[in-house]
Design an enzyme around this catalytic site. Structure first.
Site, PDB file in Angstrom:
ATOM      1  N   TRP A   1     -21.014 -10.449  -5.417  1.00 40.61           N
ATOM      2  CA  TRP A   1     -21.038  -9.495  -6.536  1.00 40.61           C
ATOM      3  C   TRP A   1     -20.067  -9.959  -7.629  1.00 40.61           C
ATOM      4  CZ3 TRP A   1     -17.181  -6.563  -8.800  1.00 40.61           C
ATOM      5  CH2 TRP A   1     -17.591  -5.539  -9.653  1.00 40.61           C
ATOM      6  N   HIS A   2     -18.953 -10.564  -7.205  1.00 36.52           N
ATOM      7  CA  HIS A   2     -17.947 -10.984  -8.183  1.00 36.52           C
ATOM      8  C   HIS A   2     -18.402 -12.162  -9.024  1.00 36.52           C
ATOM      9  CE1 HIS A   2     -15.265  -8.434  -5.806  1.00 36.52           C
ATOM     10  NE2 HIS A   2     -14.555  -8.363  -6.914  1.00 36.52           N
ATOM     11  N   GLY A   3     -19.317 -12.958  -8.534  1.00 39.12           N
ATOM     12  CA  GLY A   3     -19.766 -14.078  -9.355  1.00 39.12           C
ATOM     13  C   GLY A   3     -20.697 -15.003  -8.624  1.00 39.12           C
TER      14      GLY A   3
END
Lengths: 484, 345
Positions: A325-327
């Site tokens: 989700w962060h990248g």
């Protein structure tokens, strides 16, 4: 629009006055005003992506209405999956398309096949990971009948786009935020003052801590090949404080700003670096995301029910998904997996809920055992942040190799325009104030409240002046979490 | 609500005392020349990049040919060029090709006449990342007429800068920046001193220390990519472009990683033919032709212009093409070896 920009300094007082003096009498008009200013706030960055928010809003509004209308399970499921596919599809296209293409090409080339698929020039819309998750929470809660779908499109649009938390959270649940749009807001002096204190503390963490630490962290990580192990460790430590100052600072400003407008958002950070184990850390870091994954991914997967294998599998899934989700980079996936590994012994031994209270509750100082536990947890977190900050896995391993070698005992050497000693002092001040306020919603909630009124205002004034002074010396820095 | 607004207003007013002083200071002294743009009262190095672009936008037909590059290119005097063209020196401290592209696009968007460019490159081109410049106030780019004022009006007074300003007020030899004329800084004091005291001048210790900043890291591939983009832009806009490699002082020349230097020369030759004045030659090994280990003297800049633009015969410099580059590099390597051996002796 960045919180730490001149534009926001002009925007906030203007909309505050209009909100309370011009649009106060009519709730619908006030909600409509929130939608307009929120779209303006977002459009300041790039108006072309406003269509995406509107699209997501319209889809989930009508799906919500559909869920009320259809009682048959298969139709309800179809509607739910439509919402999930639309929101995750948007996220997938804008955030992960090139990542998958690149990895497919690499996987095939590993097998000796050359694929000629071009990647696209895709700009990642700011905050897309946040507002898609927020609207998804609405649809899922309506599907689960935890929440009644709203008829009021304007209130729903205001819930999705509410400007303080639109681009970097906290990711609010519809069950908490949406009902607040149906109640007439009254200006509350104590709440507004507390909101201002929280904003002030948020700015201190963002401008004084995160932006100054960023300079060192950027310089050191950029010279991974030449820097010594000791220097790289210092770089990782600076990044550890940078990301905390940056993200928790943003959350504080967002929550404080919401309070000025009569809204109450959920706490997103609860002094995570004072955690005694990794499980406690994850109850205190980015709380709105952790609980989102817990409620909408972990529990539907079976949670901790069904034996050790299920527990381990589900924990790995949520940490890896959270990392992703962060990248769109393997570094984030490894970061998530590493955290899953950290927490695994606690999950297996059922010790993941050992620390539900704050450390050294009611005391001034922790015990030696508590201090040791906090330092160990902090150390593990620092190692994980190395993956989070690195450009690629190779860089992360190079840094770790150097740190865990005799290179660690060589002299620290890096150049910077700001004196490091002062930054260390600011970090210590932040940790000190955070420690005092560790039981509160934010660090300045009760800090100095028993002081003489004038002394307290001198303290606030000093912080504000200091923020202003530091802000002057650095360029406006984007918040790290904007990119997620 | 009234109590709240009253408190906030008081707090903000008190907070404004500091910024108000800063605004007053910057309006009075204008350390980077951006706010008032008055070069007659300018005592420190102004933001030349901003001011020059602004000046050209305000005078779109005054010039049509430009010298671009780092501050070393500032030693090339447009007034000494006799071939047709209205030349202007658009160089500034650590000017980079990627920044030239941005500035050229700004100038073209504002209908500024551009027929010809002379781009001077050197180790700065392939050692400095333009990201470093984004935080440096003397190198901020021109965006539009109002963009920089806010930033420059609220700039924190720098202690060192304040001292420099105070010291320069009564200095009879203070440099004058001819932004609105040739684009060059004017100061003949050092040239005069060198001519009158040549032995003392060349023996000065400042010539032993290479000019090198901590942020210098090799970026040859990126620099060549930017130069290719610059060439592409010029071809598209029908602008004649010529490159020269500056004569770097021996101390600075030898400080760099020579592999990067050779790779840059070779890469540049693959993109376009150019004039090369670098390496260890009669000029670069003689302190007399330099102000310090970074900048060659104006007399050398003028000599380079004579060779490059007017086609004068000279033993200094050589024309490089992709056909002779390998031969030139081999020769340069030999020269370096020979020089190092001589130094040992």
């Amino acid at each position: 629009m960045l919180f730490n920009s001149v534009a926001f300094a002009l925007f906030l007082p203007t909309v505050f006055l209009l909100y309370w003096f011009v649009f106060k009498k009519n709730l619908k008009l006030q909600n409509f005003f929130i939608v307009v200013i929120s779209y303006f706030f977002y459009g300041w960055w790039d108006w072309k992506f406003l269509g995406l928010i509107l699209f997501s809003t319209v889809v989930d509004y009508f799906i919500g209405r559909g869920l009320l209308h259809f009682k048959e399970l298969k139709f309800r499921k179809l509607l739910l999956w439509t919402s999930i596919c639309v929101n995750i599809g948007l996220l997938g296209y804008f955030k992960y398309f090139n990542f998958f293409i690149d990895n497919f090409i690499e996987a095939f080339s590993f097998l000796g096949l050359k694929l000629h698929v071009s990647t696209l020039q895709i700009i990642l819309p700011v905050g897309i990971s946040f507002y898609t998750f927020q609207t998804l929470s609405y649809t899922i809660d309506v599907y689960r009948e935890k929440l009644k779908p709203t008829k009021d499109f304007i209130a729903f649009a205001a819930f999705v786009s509410f400007f303080p938390q639109l681009v970097a959270g906290p990711i609010e649940r519809a069950t908490n935020l949406l009902p607040q749009f149906f109640v007439k807001r009254k200006f509350n002096y104590a709440n507004a003052m507390d909101g201002l204190r929280q904003i002030l503390w948020g700015f201190f963490k963002k401008v004084v801590i995160a932006d100054t630490c960023a300079e060192y962290a950027n310089t050191i990580f950029a010279s991974t090949d030449t820097a010594s192990g000791s220097t790289l460790l210092i770089g990782a430590l600076f990044f550890t404080f940078q990301i905390y100052g940056d993200f928790s600072g943003y959350s504080d400003i967002a929550i404080g700003t919401s309070r000025l407008f009569g809204f109450k958002l959920n706490q997103n950070f609860a002094t995570p670096y004072f955690s005694r184990d990794v499980a406690e850390f994850w109850r205190r870091w980015h709380i709105s995301l952790s609980t989102w994954f817990r409620d909408y991914v972990y529990i539907p997967l079976g949670g901790s029910r069904g034996g050790s294998f299920n527990k381990i599998r589900n924990t790995f899934i949520i940490f890896i998904v959270s990392g992703f989700w962060h990248g769109a980079n393997w570094t984030f996936i490894v970061w998530g997996a590493l955290n899953a590994l950290y927490i695994m012994p606690l999950i297996i031994s059922n010790k993941n809920r050992n620390y539900l209270n704050v450390v050294a509750e009611g005391k001034n100082l922790p015990t030696l055992r508590e201090l040791g536990a906090m330092l160990l947890t902090f150390g593990l977190t620092v190692i994980a942040w190395i993956f989070f900050r690195s450009e690629n896995i190779n860089q992360a391993f190079t840094i770790l190799k150097k740190i865990f070698s005799t290179d660690l005992f060589t002299a620290v050497a890096f150049r910077s325009s700001n004196p490091v000693g002062w930054t260390v002092l600011y970090i210590l001040i932040m940790l000190g104030i955070d420690w005092k306020g560790r039981s509160d919603e934010h660090a300045l909630a009760s800090f100095g409240m028993n002081w003489n009124k004038y002394l307290r205002y001198v303290f606030y004034y000093s912080i504000a002046l200091f923020v202003l002074y530091t802000w002057w010396n650095t360029d406006e820095q984007q918040f790290i979490y904007f990119q997620f | 609500m009234r109590k709240f607004l009253y408190k906030i207003l008081l707090f903000v007013l008190l907070l404004c005392i500091g910024p108000a002083y800063v605004v007053y200071y910057n309006l009075k002294h204008d350390p980077y020349g951006v706010v008032l743009g008055n070069m007659e009262t300018q005592f420190t190095e102004p933001n030349v990049r901003f001011l020059k672009v602004k000046h050209l936008i305000n005078n779109p037909n005054k010039h049509d040919s430009y010298i671009m590059g780092s501050s070393r290119a500032l030693k090339m005097n447009p007034d000494s060029i006799s071939i047709p063209g209205k030349w202007y020196n658009l160089a500034y401290s650590e000017g980079l090709p990627s920044e030239h592209i941005i500035d050229l696009k700004t100038l073209l968007a504002n209908d500024v006449q551009i027929k010809r460019l002379l781009i001077a490159v050197d180790n700065i081109t392939y050692y400095v990342d333009d990201k470093v410049h984004s935080n440096q106030v003397p190198r901020k780019r021109y965006v539009n007429w109002h963009d920089p004022y806010f930033e420059f009006v609220f700039l924190k007074p720098d202690k060192k800068l304040k001292k420099t300003i105070e010291a320069q007020i009564d200095n009879p030899n203070k440099p004058f920046y001819d932004i609105y004329g040739t684009g060059m800084p004017q100061s003949s004091f050092k040239d005069l001193w060198a001519t009158n005291n040549p032995e003392k001048y060349v023996a000065n210790k400042r010539f032993e220390k290479p000019t090198w900043a901590f942020y210098y890291t090799p970026k040859v591939d990126l620099a060549l990519k930017e130069i290719a983009q610059l060439i592409e832009l010029c071809n598209k806009e029908n602008i004649k472009i010529e490159f020269v490699v500056n004569p770097m002082h021996k101390a600075t020349f030898l400080k760099q990683d020579l592999k990067e230097y050779y790779s840059f020369l070779k890469g540049l030759a693959a993109l376009a033919p150019y004039w090369d004045f670098s390496g260890l030659n009669e000029i670069t090994t003689n302190n007399f032709w330099y102000y310090e280990t970074s900048h060659f003297r104006t007399v050398i800049g003028d000599r380079m212009l004579d060779i490059v633009l007017e086609g004068k015969e000279d033993t200094f410099g050589q024309r490089i093409t992709k056909d002779n580059i390998d031969q030139v590099i081999s020769k340069k390597k030999e020269e370096v070896l020979r020089y190092k051996e001589q130094e040992k002796e």
